[in-house]
Enzyme design. Structure first.
Site, PDB file in Angstrom:
ATOM      1  N   ALA A   1      -8.444  -3.331   7.931  1.00  0.00           N
ATOM      2  CA  ALA A   1      -9.401  -2.407   8.442  1.00  0.00           C
ATOM      3  C   ALA A   1      -8.930  -0.834   7.872  1.00  0.00           C
ATOM      4  O   ALA A   1      -9.697   0.004   8.493  1.00  0.00           O
ATOM      5  CB  ALA A   1     -10.007  -2.573   9.785  1.00  0.00           C
TER       6      ALA A   1
ATOM      7  N   GLN B   1       0.859  -1.306   0.022  1.00  0.00           N
ATOM      8  CA  GLN B   1      -0.039  -0.092  -0.103  1.00  0.00           C
ATOM      9  C   GLN B   1       0.846   1.218   0.050  1.00  0.00           C
ATOM     10  O   GLN B   1       0.321   2.284  -0.381  1.00  0.00           O
ATOM     11  CB  GLN B   1      -0.913  -0.037   1.305  1.00  0.00           C
ATOM     12  CG  GLN B   1      -0.097   0.152   2.677  1.00  0.00           C
ATOM     13  CD  GLN B   1      -0.015  -0.922   3.158  1.00  0.00           C
ATOM     14  OE1 GLN B   1       0.463  -2.259   2.652  1.00  0.00           O
ATOM     15  NE2 GLN B   1       0.129  -1.097   4.481  1.00  0.00           N
ATOM     16  N   GLY B   2       1.990   1.050   0.408  1.00  0.00           N
ATOM     17  CA  GLY B   2       3.090   2.622   0.095  1.00  0.00           C
ATOM     18  C   GLY B   2       3.137   2.856   1.638  1.00  0.00           C
ATOM     19  O   GLY B   2       3.672   4.166   1.669  1.00  0.00           O
ATOM     20  N   SER B   3       2.906   2.325   2.805  1.00  0.00           N
ATOM     21  CA  SER B   3       3.233   2.959   3.939  1.00  0.00           C
ATOM     22  C   SER B   3       4.652   3.397   4.463  1.00  0.00           C
ATOM     23  O   SER B   3       4.619   4.358   5.030  1.00  0.00           O
ATOM     24  CB  SER B   3       2.828   1.682   5.162  1.00  0.00           C
ATOM     25  OG  SER B   3       1.521   1.579   4.882  1.00  0.00           O
TER      26      SER B   3
ATOM     27  N   GLU C   1     -10.057   0.181   1.676  1.00  0.00           N
ATOM     28  CA  GLU C   1     -11.003  -0.587   1.300  1.00  0.00           C
ATOM     29  C   GLU C   1     -11.873   0.008   0.473  1.00  0.00           C
ATOM     30  O   GLU C   1     -12.762  -0.561  -0.268  1.00  0.00           O
ATOM     31  CB  GLU C   1     -11.465  -1.572   2.483  1.00  0.00           C
ATOM     32  CG  GLU C   1     -10.511  -2.372   3.024  1.00  0.00           C
ATOM     33  CD  GLU C   1     -10.921  -2.895   4.562  1.00  0.00           C
ATOM     34  OE1 GLU C   1     -11.255  -3.884   4.749  1.00  0.00           O
ATOM     35  OE2 GLU C   1     -10.640  -1.667   5.394  1.00  0.00           O
TER      36      GLU C   1
ATOM     37  N   ARG D   1      -6.810   0.733   8.509  1.00  0.00           N
ATOM     38  CA  ARG D   1      -6.338   1.577   9.937  1.00  0.00           C
ATOM     39  C   ARG D   1      -4.957   1.751   9.800  1.00  0.00           C
ATOM     40  O   ARG D   1      -4.530   2.511  10.696  1.00  0.00           O
ATOM     41  CB  ARG D   1      -6.698   0.462  11.036  1.00  0.00           C
ATOM     42  CG  ARG D   1      -5.787  -0.655  11.300  1.00  0.00           C
ATOM     43  CD  ARG D   1      -6.328  -1.467  12.475  1.00  0.00           C
ATOM     44  NE  ARG D   1      -6.085  -1.166  13.466  1.00  0.00           N
ATOM     45  CZ  ARG D   1      -4.631  -1.028  14.316  1.00  0.00           C
ATOM     46  NH1 ARG D   1      -3.718  -1.686  13.360  1.00  0.00           N
ATOM     47  NH2 ARG D   1      -4.379  -0.599  15.381  1.00  0.00           N
TER      48      ARG D   1
ATOM     49  N   ALA E   1      -6.132  12.873   7.934  1.00  0.00           N
ATOM     50  CA  ALA E   1      -6.553  11.678   7.167  1.00  0.00           C
ATOM     51  C   ALA E   1      -7.373  10.812   7.801  1.00  0.00           C
ATOM     52  O   ALA E   1      -7.292  10.421   8.965  1.00  0.00           O
ATOM     53  CB  ALA E   1      -5.249  11.078   6.787  1.00  0.00           C
ATOM     54  N   LYS E   2      -8.233  10.071   6.709  1.00  0.00           N
ATOM     55  CA  LYS E   2      -8.998   8.823   7.178  1.00  0.00           C
ATOM     56  C   LYS E   2      -8.337   7.723   6.096  1.00  0.00           C
ATOM     57  O   LYS E   2      -7.619   8.029   5.439  1.00  0.00           O
ATOM     58  CB  LYS E   2     -10.398   8.946   6.588  1.00  0.00           C
ATOM     59  CG  LYS E   2     -10.985  10.199   7.345  1.00  0.00           C
ATOM     60  CD  LYS E   2     -12.610  10.164   7.039  1.00  0.00           C
ATOM     61  CE  LYS E   2     -13.254  11.233   7.568  1.00  0.00           C
ATOM     62  NZ  LYS E   2     -14.873  11.310   7.100  1.00  0.00           N
ATOM     63  N   GLY E   3      -8.821   6.462   6.689  1.00  0.00           N
ATOM     64  CA  GLY E   3      -8.364   5.310   6.079  1.00  0.00           C
ATOM     65  C   GLY E   3      -9.040   5.271   4.551  1.00  0.00           C
ATOM     66  O   GLY E   3     -10.145   5.598   4.360  1.00  0.00           O
TER      67      GLY E   3
END
Lengths: 157, 795
Positions: free
Chosen positions: B521, B482-484, B755, B523, B750-752
């Protein structure tokens, strides 16, 4: 098991490998030459993660019988940056434009794209999409990959 | 100072350059000295007694180091409700049941050995239809439960029930009501990187597991629990991730092959690798949970929802992994997508002899969303209200508390719906309808600020800064693509006042991290980002304390050196009180400076000089810069009624689609797809779009093409030729709309967003197809065959 000795050009170097005759090019690259970039995503030529370039064409190395490689020229993901480590414009564009997520399809994707740009420096979006039609990706939806290949084509021009 | 230097910028994922050069080490590529290769023998039947296993011939094969069956290892139950053993003995209950495992010096020899193991079975009666499986007299998949108590039914002891308000009251207040039945099927997560792990014990029986899990700490916990039961109590476990070739839910449970790998390593005293084939990915990994829904909704004359009642039936398969818990997430859209005062949701999970399921991107939300958004469309039609207008009437709003007690702190749903309307030219398309063309939409709600499904939803982080200005971040999550590493580096650089290139991130190693509930999730950015910001405050304070102590000395020392070189140099008269209080100072872009005069000619100093000074001060007083932070948000576990604010914030979004349907062939073409998402704040817009695009593509596959065909318990299409994942030639013209209301609780707002893109895609397509041709396909995927059949039936 019966072995075969094959000599070919690998990323510009003359090489010889002595491997079981039943091995594929993919297995030879990964296990004999320890080039891990090409991946076995399915092993039956459906996913494209094992794509390498043989004599200019992108091929599924998992299906490529090793005896057939005699005398040919193979380029893998490990061979497209310059000797000094300068990344190929495609590699740069994939980083720049998020054409990579998990990265598992990336080597194959890049090799399909490189084969395209080597043969067609100014491809249309449709031609780009066709060139990677055999390379599955679950992460990206292909969009940023297609854009990245277009960006690299511009850079190379 | 409000302008961010790195947050909100599309910083390229340069950290991951290894992935474009073939150097990244995935499980496939990992070799340990003396490593053996493990392979698994699966059941030949969907339900049978094991009469005998003869492994003598296989054991004699040169190169074989161990063969294990359920009779060779402790009979310990594992899994969510402990309804299976690692290797099965006595009875097999599905085709993927692991009957034996081999470790050999090569994968080829291991494979050959599998063929030499002779298993005698006695076939037992089977049940594959969850409705049939609930009936009295149906063959029992399990005779006893985890504690050995006899079972009388195939229905799982997981009664998922959610009630809010009163359905009858809602019904009475309704001017219009509709009932729909919809169903969704099995789909595979299709990680491009196959599953696998390497288990290695040291001579003291401590384990290092090289793995791909997205829950390193929970995974470790499960292994420790298993160890306690197999005589390895107190042994140490370290879980270390290789580069992960995609996850999408598959790595949430500790899978049976991982336990098998440990057993083979224990037996052989060698590192053992198990690596799945693509075929195994399709038949031996738990896919997305299928579900059948009966949903009923009502609204009043003005179009306001009055009630929502839904019953769900889940084919659990033969054992229980996270698939059986998807109803806990289904409750969120059921209770809280759009304002609905009276809600009833019940889900039943039933054992069958089919494959069992687990998580996939969106968890139960895509399934439930298909039910809710199908019903929203049929109810809008019944009430004679435009579907977009109907959704606007019922939209969630900031400040709402939903029937599940979710606290909606920020909500961009109205903007999402309106963006979709505008970009699809919705009103015009609805008015001047063209033959076989149609528009449809669907919205979503999803957790976007963690999800308290465990007692701790926390994330621990450690940050140190060395004398070279290198910032090492040890965070407790995992990256599955995801690129974290890039996103968290941006957050740390911004919060600490360094540059992203100063940051090195260590992830996916239980030995080098605190605790994290998992990269699931949606998160991770929220949790790790919040932990990082808080940790950076501590680190910053340490550096500024040092700055106050050493900056005057460093500046004065500089003057002295200047004076020695240039005797005419006059030392300026400086007000050192500007740098006498840490609270009056800040760090930005690697420079320390007084807040009151950020460009002070003498008081702006490279942070590395200060950290160096603090470390190299002579005997006794040197200091290092390091801090740790554990961020566990003030959210609630769901209570007995399945209510509680389990996330700090919620994501909203709307997908709008325009389709054209070929009524001769049944083929659907997506002419336009608008994906509008309330993301709080995009930390990295380019990476964020990657999440949306990828999720939408998987959602389109869910809607139109993807289906694991399971016939009498057997997966009939375990390959990419017969399982139709989208390719680059399947052009989906996606227009993303990024709505950024910002959320107070989020890191920089920011929000997740991992998904959400997937969730409403399939129902939006289904609704557009209905608008185009007037037939509604209620079971996914919507294949050309189903469309043609429905069109024929209509005539």
């Amino acid at each position: 098991m019966k072995k075969v000795s094959v000599s070919f050009t690998l990323n510009g170097d003359p090489v010889t490998a002595e491997v079981p005759v039943t091995w594929s090019l993919l297995k030879t690259l990964r296990e004999y030459f320890e080039l891990n970039g090409a991946k076995k995503g399915c092993g039956v030529g459906e996913c494209g993660a094992c794509t390498v370039i043989v004599d200019g064409d992108a091929v599924s190395s998992c299906l490529y019988p090793i005896p057939e490689i005699e005398g040919r020229s193979v380029t893998t993901i490990e061979g497209i940056a310059s000797a000094e480590g300068e990344l190929h414009p495609l590699q740069k564009a994939f980083i720049e434009n998020n054409g990579v997520q998990c990265g598992y399809c990336t080597s194959g994707m890049l090799m399909s794209a490189k084969s395209l740009l080597d043969q067609n420096p100014d491809p249309t979006e449709d031609e780009i999409r066709t060139s990677i039609a055999g390379n599955f990706c679950r992460c990206t939806g292909y969009i940023q990959i297609v854009e990245a290949i277009g960006m690299a084509a511009e850079t190379i021009k | 100072m409000s302008e961010y230097l790195y947050v909100g910028k599309s910083i390229p994922r340069t950290i991951e350059t290894d992935k474009v050069t073939g150097r990244a080490i995935y499980i496939d590529d990992l070799k340990r000295p003396g490593m053996l290769y493990g392979k698994i023998l699966y059941s030949k039947y969907a339900h049978a007694k094991i009469k005998n296993i003869d492994k003598s011939k296989a054991e004699k094969l040169p190169g074989v180091r161990a063969i294990l069956t359920g009779y060779d290892i402790p009979d310990v139950r594992v899994g969510f409700i402990k309804d299976q053993t690692v290797l099965k003995k006595d009875v097999v209950r599905q085709f993927r049941d692991e009957v034996a495992a081999v470790a050999a010096i090569s994968p080829e020899i291991a494979e050959e050995a599998l063929g030499l193991i002779k298993v005698e079975y006695e076939v037992l009666p089977t049940v594959f239809d969850p409705v049939e499986a609930m009936k009295e007299g149906a063959p029992l998949v399990h005779e006893v439960d985890a504690r050995g108590r006899p079972l009388k039914s195939n229905i799982l002891p997981l009664p998922w029930k959610f009630y809010a308000g009163d359905i009858e009251t809602g019904r009475k207040a309704s001017a219009y009501t509709v009932k729909d039945s919809v169903s969704t099927t099995w789909v595979n997560q299709c990680c491009m990187g196959p599953s696998g792990c390497v288990a290695e014990f040291d001579m003291n029986n401590n384990l290092t597991l090289y793995d791909q899990t997205n829950v390193i700490h929970l995974g470790k916990q499960r292994i420790m629990e298993y160890f306690a039961q197999i005589g390895l109590k107190g042994k140490k476990v370290r879980v270390v991730n290789a580069i992960v070739g995609g996850s999408f839910g598959t790595k949430l449970d500790t899978d049976i092959y991982e336990f098998i790998c440990m057993q083979l390593a224990l037996k052989t005293r060698k590192p053992v690798k198990i690596l799945f084939s693509r075929e195994e990915e399709f038949f031996a990994l738990p896919p997305r949970q299928p579900a059948i829904f009966d949903i009923e909704q009502g609204c009043d004359k003005e179009g306001r929802l009055t009630f929502r009642k839904c019953e769900a039936l889940l084919d659990n398969g033969a054992y229980t992994s996270w698939g059986a818990t998807t109803p806990s997430v289904m409750m969120m859209p059921m209770s809280s997508l759009y304002r609905v005062p009276n809600v009833s949701f019940e889900a039943t999970c039933v054992y069958t002899n089919n494959i069992y399921c687990q998580a996939m991107r969106g968890y139960g939300n895509p399934q439930a969303n298909f039910a809710v958004e199908t019903s929203m469309d049929t109810l809008a039609e019944e009430a004679g209200i435009d579907p977009a207008e109907f959704r606007l009437i019922n939209r969630n709003q900031s400040g709402d508390e939903t029937p599940q007690r979710l606290k909606i702190t920020s909500c961009g749903l109205e903007e999402c719906i309106n963006s979709v309307k505008e970009k699809l030219d919705w009103d015009k398309k609805k008015k001047d309808k063209k033959k076989a063309r149609g528009v449809g939409m669907a919205s979503l709600i999803h957790v976007a600020g963690g999800a308290r499904v465990y007692m701790s939803d926390g994330h621990g982080i450690m940050i140190k800064v060395d004398q070279n200005g290198c910032v090492d971040v040890f965070e407790s999550g995992t990256d599955q693509g995801q690129g974290s590493p890039t996103v968290i580096s941006q957050i740390v650089a911004e919060a600490l006042g360094f540059k992203p290139e100063d940051i090195s991130l260590t992830m996916g190693d239980t030995g080098l991290s605190l605790w994290d509930a998992g990269t699931h999730a949606s998160r991770h950015t929220f949790m790790a980002g919040n932990a990082a910001i808080r940790c950076c405050e501590k680190v910053k304070k340490q550096i500024l304390d040092m700055a106050v102590q050493y900056m005057p000395k460093l500046i004065k020392g500089g003057f002295k050196r200047k004076k020695r070189k240039d005797p005419d140099f006059v030392q300026p008269d400086l007000d050192y009180s500007l740098i006498s209080n840490p609270e009056d100072m800040d760090i930005r872009d690697r420079m320390v400076f007084p807040k009151s005069d950020p460009d002070h000619p003498y008081f702006k100093m490279d942070v590395r000089e200060i950290v160096r000074s603090g470390l190299h001060v002579g005997v006794g007083d040197s200091r290092v810069v390091v801090a740790e932070e554990f961020y566990d948000p003030p959210t609630e576990m769901l209570d007995r009624e399945m209510k509680g604010n389990l996330s700090m914030t919620y994501a909203f979004g709307t997908t709008g689609v325009e389709v054209e349907v070929d009524e001769e062939t049944g083929e659907v073409t997506i002419l336009k797809l608008i994906a509008a998402h309330d993301v709080g704040k995009a930390i990295n817009p380019t990476l964020l779009l990657g999440q949306v695009y990828g999720a939408v593509y998987t959602g389109v596959g869910y809607g139109l093409t993807e289906e694991i065909k399971v016939v009498n318990g057997r997966v009939m299409n375990p390959n990419f030729r017969d399982y139709k994942m989208l390719t680059a030639k399947d052009v989906i013209p996606i227009t993303p709309v990024v709505v950024e209301p910002g959320d107070e609780a989020g890191p920089f707002g920011a929000k997740g967003i991992g998904e959400p893109g997937l969730v409403p895609t399939a129902p939006a397509i289904a609704n557009a197809i209905y608008d185009a041709i007037g037939v509604r396909i209620t079971d996914l995927p919507i294949t050309p065959e189903k469309i043609l059949t429905a069109l024929n039936d209509k005539q």
